[in-house]
Structures are given as C-alpha cells and as structure tokens.
Write a protein that holds these residues in place. Structure first.
Motif, PDB file in Angstrom:
ATOM      1  N   LEU B  73      64.359  62.799  14.569  1.00 18.05           N
ATOM      2  CA  LEU B  73      63.058  62.220  14.924  1.00 18.05           C
ATOM      3  C   LEU B  73      63.038  60.743  14.570  1.00 18.05           C
ATOM      4  O   LEU B  73      62.048  60.206  14.139  1.00 18.05           O
ATOM      5  N   HIS B  74      64.199  60.112  14.726  1.00 16.25           N
ATOM      6  CA  HIS B  74      64.287  58.697  14.364  1.00 16.25           C
ATOM      7  C   HIS B  74      63.711  57.852  15.482  1.00 16.25           C
ATOM      8  O   HIS B  74      64.140  57.969  16.622  1.00 16.25           O
ATOM      9  N   ARG B  75      62.725  57.015  15.171  1.00 19.77           N
ATOM     10  CA  ARG B  75      62.098  56.208  16.213  1.00 19.77           C
ATOM     11  C   ARG B  75      62.255  54.713  15.954  1.00 19.77           C
ATOM     12  O   ARG B  75      61.589  53.909  16.561  1.00 19.77           O
ATOM     13  N   SER B  76      63.100  54.350  15.009  1.00 17.94           N
ATOM     14  CA  SER B  76      63.378  52.948  14.652  1.00 17.94           C
ATOM     15  C   SER B  76      62.123  52.103  14.469  1.00 17.94           C
ATOM     16  O   SER B  76      61.958  51.089  15.110  1.00 17.94           O
ATOM     17  N   HIS B  77      61.253  52.560  13.588  1.00 20.24           N
ATOM     18  CA  HIS B  77      60.049  51.780  13.292  1.00 20.24           C
ATOM     19  C   HIS B  77      60.395  50.439  12.666  1.00 20.24           C
ATOM     20  O   HIS B  77      59.742  49.442  12.933  1.00 20.24           O
ATOM     21  N   GLU B  78      61.421  50.432  11.819  1.00 19.56           N
ATOM     22  CA  GLU B  78      61.768  49.190  11.129  1.00 19.56           C
ATOM     23  C   GLU B  78      62.251  48.141  12.126  1.00 19.56           C
ATOM     24  O   GLU B  78      61.973  46.964  11.983  1.00 19.56           O
ATOM     25  N   LYS B  79      62.991  48.586  13.133  1.00 22.44           N
ATOM     26  CA  LYS B  79      63.475  47.654  14.149  1.00 22.44           C
ATOM     27  C   LYS B  79      62.325  47.177  15.024  1.00 22.44           C
ATOM     28  O   LYS B  79      62.282  46.033  15.440  1.00 22.44           O
ATOM     29  N   MET B  80      61.394  48.106  15.316  1.00 16.73           N
ATOM     30  CA  MET B  80      60.235  47.727  16.126  1.00 16.73           C
ATOM     31  C   MET B  80      59.469  46.588  15.479  1.00 16.73           C
ATOM     32  O   MET B  80      58.939  45.711  16.148  1.00 16.73           O
ATOM     33  N   ALA B  81      59.390  46.617  14.123  1.00 15.67           N
ATOM     34  CA  ALA B  81      58.640  45.586  13.409  1.00 15.67           C
ATOM     35  C   ALA B  81      59.206  44.206  13.680  1.00 15.67           C
ATOM     36  O   ALA B  81      58.480  43.219  13.684  1.00 15.67           O
ATOM     37  N   GLU B  82      60.513  44.137  13.942  1.00 15.47           N
ATOM     38  CA  GLU B  82      61.139  42.837  14.151  1.00 15.47           C
ATOM     39  C   GLU B  82      60.853  42.282  15.542  1.00 15.47           C
ATOM     40  O   GLU B  82      61.192  41.145  15.835  1.00 15.47           O
ATOM     41  N   HIS B  83      60.262  43.106  16.403  1.00 17.03           N
ATOM     42  CA  HIS B  83      59.993  42.644  17.761  1.00 17.03           C
ATOM     43  C   HIS B  83      58.515  42.582  18.088  1.00 17.03           C
ATOM     44  O   HIS B  83      58.139  42.183  19.170  1.00 17.03           O
ATOM     45  N   LYS B  84      57.685  43.011  17.156  1.00 20.11           N
ATOM     46  CA  LYS B  84      56.243  42.972  17.391  1.00 20.11           C
ATOM     47  C   LYS B  84      55.645  41.914  16.482  1.00 20.11           C
ATOM     48  O   LYS B  84      56.250  41.522  15.487  1.00 20.11           O
ATOM     49  N   THR B  85      54.430  41.491  16.804  1.00 23.62           N
ATOM     50  CA  THR B  85      53.743  40.610  15.863  1.00 23.62           C
ATOM     51  C   THR B  85      53.357  41.442  14.646  1.00 23.62           C
ATOM     52  O   THR B  85      53.371  42.678  14.697  1.00 23.62           O
ATOM     53  N   ALA B  86      53.009  40.772  13.562  1.00 22.60           N
ATOM     54  CA  ALA B  86      52.644  41.494  12.341  1.00 22.60           C
ATOM     55  C   ALA B  86      51.472  42.427  12.615  1.00 22.60           C
ATOM     56  O   ALA B  86      51.438  43.569  12.157  1.00 22.60           O
ATOM     57  N   TYR B  87      50.519  41.954  13.399  1.00 21.00           N
ATOM     58  CA  TYR B  87      49.340  42.748  13.724  1.00 21.00           C
ATOM     59  C   TYR B  87      49.712  43.889  14.668  1.00 21.00           C
ATOM     60  O   TYR B  87      49.212  45.010  14.535  1.00 21.00           O
ATOM     61  N   GLY B  88      50.621  43.595  15.582  1.00 23.26           N
ATOM     62  CA  GLY B  88      51.024  44.606  16.556  1.00 23.26           C
ATOM     63  C   GLY B  88      51.775  45.766  15.930  1.00 23.26           C
ATOM     64  O   GLY B  88      51.907  46.830  16.528  1.00 23.26           O
ATOM     65  N   PHE B  89      52.272  45.568  14.715  1.00 25.85           N
ATOM     66  CA  PHE B  89      53.001  46.648  14.038  1.00 25.85           C
ATOM     67  C   PHE B  89      52.048  47.576  13.292  1.00 25.85           C
ATOM     68  O   PHE B  89      52.448  48.671  12.905  1.00 25.85           O
ATOM     69  N   LEU B  90      50.807  47.156  13.105  1.00 30.31           N
ATOM     70  CA  LEU B  90      49.845  48.001  12.375  1.00 30.31           C
ATOM     71  C   LEU B  90      49.706  49.415  12.945  1.00 30.31           C
ATOM     72  O   LEU B  90      49.735  50.379  12.185  1.00 30.31           O
ATOM     73  N   PRO B  91      49.549  49.575  14.287  1.00 29.45           N
ATOM     74  CA  PRO B  91      49.422  50.943  14.801  1.00 29.45           C
ATOM     75  C   PRO B  91      50.633  51.819  14.505  1.00 29.45           C
ATOM     76  O   PRO B  91      50.493  53.029  14.411  1.00 29.45           O
ATOM     77  N   ASN B  92      51.812  51.226  14.356  1.00 29.06           N
ATOM     78  CA  ASN B  92      53.003  52.020  14.023  1.00 29.06           C
ATOM     79  C   ASN B  92      52.842  52.744  12.693  1.00 29.06           C
ATOM     80  O   ASN B  92      53.425  53.799  12.481  1.00 29.06           O
ATOM     81  N   MET B  93      52.086  52.128  11.785  1.00 28.18           N
ATOM     82  CA  MET B  93      51.960  52.683  10.441  1.00 28.18           C
ATOM     83  C   MET B  93      51.287  54.054  10.455  1.00 28.18           C
ATOM     84  O   MET B  93      51.540  54.881   9.600  1.00 28.18           O
ATOM     85  N   GLY B  94      50.431  54.283  11.429  1.00 30.11           N
ATOM     86  CA  GLY B  94      49.807  55.598  11.531  1.00 30.11           C
ATOM     87  C   GLY B  94      50.772  56.650  12.038  1.00 30.11           C
ATOM     88  O   GLY B  94      50.531  57.840  11.917  1.00 30.11           O
ATOM     89  N   ARG B  95      51.876  56.192  12.642  1.00 31.08           N
ATOM     90  CA  ARG B  95      52.819  57.123  13.268  1.00 31.08           C
ATOM     91  C   ARG B  95      54.007  57.430  12.375  1.00 31.08           C
ATOM     92  O   ARG B  95      54.756  58.350  12.681  1.00 31.08           O
ATOM     93  N   VAL B  96      54.209  56.643  11.328  1.00 30.18           N
ATOM     94  CA  VAL B  96      55.352  56.898  10.459  1.00 30.18           C
ATOM     95  C   VAL B  96      55.186  58.254   9.788  1.00 30.18           C
ATOM     96  O   VAL B  96      56.054  59.115   9.861  1.00 30.18           O
ATOM     97  N   ASP B  97      54.053  58.423   9.114  1.00 32.98           N
ATOM     98  CA  ASP B  97      53.759  59.702   8.495  1.00 32.98           C
ATOM     99  C   ASP B  97      52.409  60.137   9.049  1.00 32.98           C
ATOM    100  O   ASP B  97      51.388  59.610   8.665  1.00 32.98           O
ATOM    101  N   TYR B  98      52.448  61.112   9.956  1.00 32.23           N
ATOM    102  CA  TYR B  98      51.200  61.426  10.645  1.00 32.23           C
ATOM    103  C   TYR B  98      50.175  62.102   9.760  1.00 32.23           C
ATOM    104  O   TYR B  98      48.997  62.119  10.068  1.00 32.23           O
ATOM    105  N   LEU B  99      50.613  62.691   8.643  1.00 33.17           N
ATOM    106  CA  LEU B  99      49.617  63.353   7.790  1.00 33.17           C
ATOM    107  C   LEU B  99      48.969  62.384   6.822  1.00 33.17           C
ATOM    108  O   LEU B  99      47.882  62.639   6.324  1.00 33.17           O
ATOM    109  N   ASN B 100      49.650  61.301   6.512  1.00 37.92           N
ATOM    110  CA  ASN B 100      49.101  60.360   5.531  1.00 37.92           C
ATOM    111  C   ASN B 100      49.093  58.959   6.119  1.00 37.92           C
ATOM    112  O   ASN B 100      49.664  58.035   5.565  1.00 37.92           O
ATOM    113  N   ALA B 101      48.425  58.831   7.269  1.00 35.59           N
ATOM    114  CA  ALA B 101      48.442  57.551   7.982  1.00 35.59           C
ATOM    115  C   ALA B 101      47.829  56.435   7.143  1.00 35.59           C
ATOM    116  O   ALA B 101      48.335  55.316   7.115  1.00 35.59           O
ATOM    117  N   ILE B 102      46.762  56.728   6.424  1.00 28.86           N
ATOM    118  CA  ILE B 102      46.039  55.674   5.705  1.00 28.86           C
ATOM    119  C   ILE B 102      46.903  55.102   4.580  1.00 28.86           C
ATOM    120  O   ILE B 102      46.866  53.900   4.323  1.00 28.86           O
TER     121      ILE B 102
END
Lengths: 178, 397
Positions: B73-102
């Motif tokens: 289930l590897h989705r390369s979130h860390e790599k995505m961060a390098e291609h998005k703006t800092a703000y644009g990476f915020l929605p990814n944070m809810g998807r890393v751990d879906y049970l503890n998004a906050i």
C-alpha cells in the motif's frame, strides 16, 4: 476439581453478563440510516463537503461571482479545476471541475477572493461513468437557478433559507416576501 | 508442480535450487527447518488489517519464525511532498493514517509553523486539542472493535462503530469529512466550531462514559478474552526500546513516555489527565492501556470544551496555497493514536519542501511482531498482531 467448577461458573457468569448487555441493545432504537427509505438529517450535512458548486451572484443571482482570477486552479493540489476567461468582462466562459481528481481539501474555497465557490452537500451523488464526474459548473449553476430562481436568504441563514425554499407551502410565502 | 504437497506448498524444501513463490517466500523458506510449513498470512487476510503480508513458518500450530512483508500500500507520500506546495501537501496528511488523520495534520502543520515562526491563536489551539483527542478516541474504538473481532467476538465491533458514528458526526461538523480529515491549516484550523459542534461533544462525553462501563462488562471482564490475552505476546521495555516502539505498546511495557507529557506541545500542559501505564508487557496490557486512554481523552476534551476562549480560529494573513516555507529544517513530534508521529521538514525556500520525512509509529511497532510471536500458537500470533494496532497505509506511507 474445585478450580475447574469455579472456572465453569465464572465462564457462565461472563456469558450471562454478555447476554444481558446484548439483550438490552437488541431492543434499543437503531442508529443506522436505511438510505432509500430514510435520509440523513440535513442539519448534519451543513458542513459536509460534497462536490464543488458555484455560488450565486450578489446582484444577479443567475450569474456566477467568479472573476476568472485562476487562484483556485493554481492552489488546487489535484489540478482538478479549469477556468477559462470569457469575452464578457471578467466572467468565465468555461468552468470545468473534475470530481474524480478532487480530494475535497477546500484550498479553492478558502483562497477564492470573490467567494464564488462552495461545497455542495450532494451526499447521494451516483454516476455510472468517469466522464460524468467531470462537471461543467456553469451549466450546473444555470440549472439550479432555473429550478429555483429566487435567491436564498444571505449568509448565516443560507442553509435554512434553502431548506425553506424546498418546502412547498411555508417556503413559498417566505420567499415571496424576499 | 508434480511434487506439490499441501505441507510444502512452495516445493523449495524438496528440490534444492527450484525457485518457487516470490522473492520473499523463496528467501524466507531457505532457512526453514525440517517438517515445517511456510504459510503466507495475507496480504488479503482480514486479520492483517489491510494489506500486510506476514510469512510464517509453522511447526504444527506453533509459529517458529515470521517475517512481515511490506509495500502493498505504498503511495510515496514523502515523494509527493517534494512536488506539491507546502499547503498542497496538507490533504495528504489525512490519507497517511486514515484512522488518525488529525494527529498527522497536527505534526505536519506544526512542523511548518515552527519553521516559519507562526503563532497559533488560542482558540485554534483548543480546537486542535479537541479534534485530536476525539480522533484518538475514534481510532481506539476502531482498533478495539477490530481487535476483538480478530479474537473471534463479532458483536463488539458493532458497538464500537455505533459510538464512532457519533464521533464522525462531530468531526464532520468542523472538518467537513468523516474519515480523511484535512482540518489543520498553517496558523490555525480550517473552520470554527459552532454551537451544535460543542453541544454534540457535551452530549457525547457522558454517553461514552456509560458505554465504557458497558464495554468493560461485555468484553474486558470476559473470561474468554482474558484467557486469550493474558500472558501472551510479551514485549518488555528493553525490547520496545530496541525496536523503537512508541505509544500504547511502550506504555504497556511500563515506560511512562507520552509526547503530550514528555515534550508538551500545543496547550497540553494546561489539562489535568493521566498517562495510563501498565507493566504487564502482554497483550492484555496493551488492550488495557488503549481502553484507559479513551477515558483520559474524554477528560481532556471535557476540560477543553469548558475552557475554550472566544477568538479567531486562524491567524490573520494565514499562508495561502502558494506559500513558500522559509529555508531551514524542523522536526515536530505529536502523540498519535498509535505512538509518536514525527514530521521532519527540510526546505530550501523553494516552491515545495526539499524533503519531508514522515516517521510513522506503526512501522517501528510492527518490527516487534516477529520476536514476540516466536514460539506462540498461530491464533495467539494473530492476537499479538492485533494488539499492535496496525494501520497498513501508515506503515507503508
């Protein structure tokens, strides 16, 4: 021997406690919303983020407030918005939104200087193909205005106003006053 | 496959040199002992909570060796961060751990805020605490239901989801979504809580306390559950520290370590709550710590709702989506539902962060499994796996 009997009794006690709890909840009211027959309370959906929609204009409600500034398209992390400026002033000629790419983060809604975009509360959206998820929001706005030409009451009671407009009798009288 | 046998499904033991199974099972079976069976647990097995694959070597019913295989289930979130703006990476944070998004929202937002020197308004701090603690409760509820389901009890998960439904309604009120929440912004939170939000919380707290009593009667005190958990899957303090385990697993081993108390972030130092610690080291200890944490989180939420001041929920001139993080690096740790979440942001002042390292607690916690499961029954190994509270998307990121 005594421990074995004691264990049996303890197990039986656990079983009875469990049965009592389960039995009590067997007769408790259900929380499940049985969808086709029931729907979620609209009050609970007030903050729900459905697909985007264009808000109605301040003066002419059939027009969008969008000024084609491209802030939403640039701010979107998923590149799901495409706005093209038209010939008529600042109004856009195309406003295409790809819901299949949208992550509903709200960047566009927050960044919009004209508050032209908002989340709809369309919880029961169903499509049968991916193409249908690419929505033309200008056409959608036109449709909504045609279905309900009167402007909902501004700002805070907006949700309440919309609800009243949907209700046939009381809502009509209220809208008539506006 | 002429010499296929159920006891030796890969055929590797019979014919040295044959390459059957994939890379992992091939290498794993090289060290297999005589008379053992190599079994793939997962990646589709329901008790692996997602797509974790565990290779186990069984001797009869006993687990001799095991090896978790990751990456389904590897989705390369860390790599995505390098291609998005800092703000644009915020929605990814809810998807890393879906049970503890906050929790993840908080770690990333606060890491960037620390770098940019943004002060969060008082009211936003309270809203952060309230949403994070409610999210922790909802995460523990899902774990509780799924864990007991692993042990063979079906009913409790229905009760857990019943309560979680209330929490989803509450959190949806401010975050707009029920699962992959994207609530935090640089310099505050996305939306202010309204009257209904606080009323729902005030109603929820006493109801949840009643339910916790019911949970205790139905599950915690149940003889079968106790026998399944007590004295099984020992993970002592030394082992936890060797592998870098954090969160309830470490606290169940008797180490009083919680980021909320150790490095108080936000406004956690203002509340009166306890850190549940058990020194049993077994599965029941971890179970007990998490159930106690629900009660402690309720206490924090209760105090936060009573104390919340009026004010803004986000700073004036909060960063826009095109905001660039100033050059530098910062690390920020928060206590998530599964342990210590750390986000390390390095920025060169460009459009997107230079590097974002996400430290997921589940990854280190899973490492303990192989050692803890050695020599236990297969069914007990499943219980040990469940007691680690694994969320695979978080481990793979």
């Amino acid at each position: 021997m005594i421990t074995a009997i004691w264990d049996q009794l303890k197990g039986l006690y656990s079983l009875i406690v469990g049965m009592i709890v389960t039995g009590r909840y067997f007769f408790a009211p259900q929380k499940t919303v049985h969808y086709p027959r029931k729907v979620v309370d609209p009050e609970d959906l007030a903050a729900y983020r459905g697909p985007l929609e264009l808000t109605r204009g301040k003066d002419d409600e059939s027009r969008t407030r969008c000024i084609s500034c491209q802030m939403c398209a640039k701010g979107c992390p998923g590149n799901c918005i495409k706005v093209v400026k038209g010939t008529e002033g600042k109004l856009p000629s195309t406003w295409v939104y790809d819901f299949s790419l949208c992550c509903l983060c709200g960047a566009c809604v927050e960044v919009c200087p004209a508050s032209a975009i908002d989340f709809s509360h369309r919880l029961y959206l169903v499509v049968t193909s991916r193409e249908e998820l690419v929505m033309d929001l200008l056409a959608d706005l036109k449709e909504r205005v045609a279905a309900n030409p009167l402007k909902p009451a501004p700002d805070v009671p907006a949700a309440a106003g919309q609800k009243a407009a949907d209700a046939p009798s009381a809502g009509a009288a209220k809208n008539g006053e506006v | 496959m002429s010499n296929f046998s159920f006891l030796n499904p890969f055929g590797v033991l019979d014919e040295p040199g044959t390459y059957m199974g994939d890379f992992y099972s091939h290498n794993f079976s090289k060290k297999a002992k005589e008379g053992t069976v190599i079994l793939n647990l997962g990646p589709q097995h329901p008790s692996t909570h997602g797509v974790l694959r565990v290779l186990v070597e069984l001797y009869g019913e006993y687990v001799m060796r095991s090896e978790p295989v990751l990456g389904y289930l590897h989705r390369s979130h860390e790599k995505m961060a390098e291609h998005k703006t800092a703000y644009g990476f915020l929605p990814n944070m809810g998807r890393v751990d879906y049970l503890n998004a906050i929790g993840w929202n908080w770690a990333y937002a606060a890491s960037c805020e620390q770098l940019a020197g943004i002060q969060v308004p008082e009211r936003a701090e309270y809203l952060r605490v309230i949403s994070a603690e409610l999210n922790r409760i909802s995460s523990h509820l899902v774990w509780w239901g799924a864990f007991v389901l692993d042990l063979g009890a079906f009913t409790p998960i229905l009760y857990a989801f019943d309560d979680r439904e209330d929490l989803c309604d509450i959190l949806q009120r401010v975050t707009g979504s029920r699962l992959t929440m994207n609530y935090f912004r640089f310099g505050g939170v996305g939306a202010d809580g309204d009257e209904r939000f606080f009323r729902l919380i005030r109603e929820f707290i006493p109801r949840m306390r009643e339910r916790l009593k019911m949970y205790r009667a139905l599950v915690t005190d149940n003889v079968i559950l106790r026998r399944r958990l007590e004295g099984i899957g020992s993970m002592d303090a030394d082992m936890c520290l060797r592998y870098g385990a954090t969160g309830p697993i470490l606290r169940a081993a008797g180490v009083r370590r919680d980021v909320r108390k150790a490095i108080p972030y936000g406004i956690y130092d203002r509340f009166d709550y306890e850190i549940p610690v058990a020194d049993r080291c077994d599965n029941f200890g971890r179970y007990w710590v998490r159930v106690e944490e629900i009660e402690q989180s309720l206490r924090i939420v209760e105090q936060a709702v009573a104390q919340i001041p009026e004010g803004k929920h986000i700073v004036d001139k909060a960063p826009k989506p095109a905001w660039k993080i100033p050059a530098g690096e910062s690390v920020f740790s928060v206590e998530g539902a599964r342990g210590e979440i750390s986000v390390h942001v390095i920025s060169d002042g460009g459009k997107s962060p230079y590097r974002v390292k996400l430290r997921a607690p589940g990854f280190s916690n899973l490492a303990l499994f192989a050692e803890a499961a050695e020599g236990t029954l297969l069914a007990d190994a499943i219980a040990t796996l469940g007691s680690l509270d694994l969320v695979i998307p978080e481990i793979d990121r």
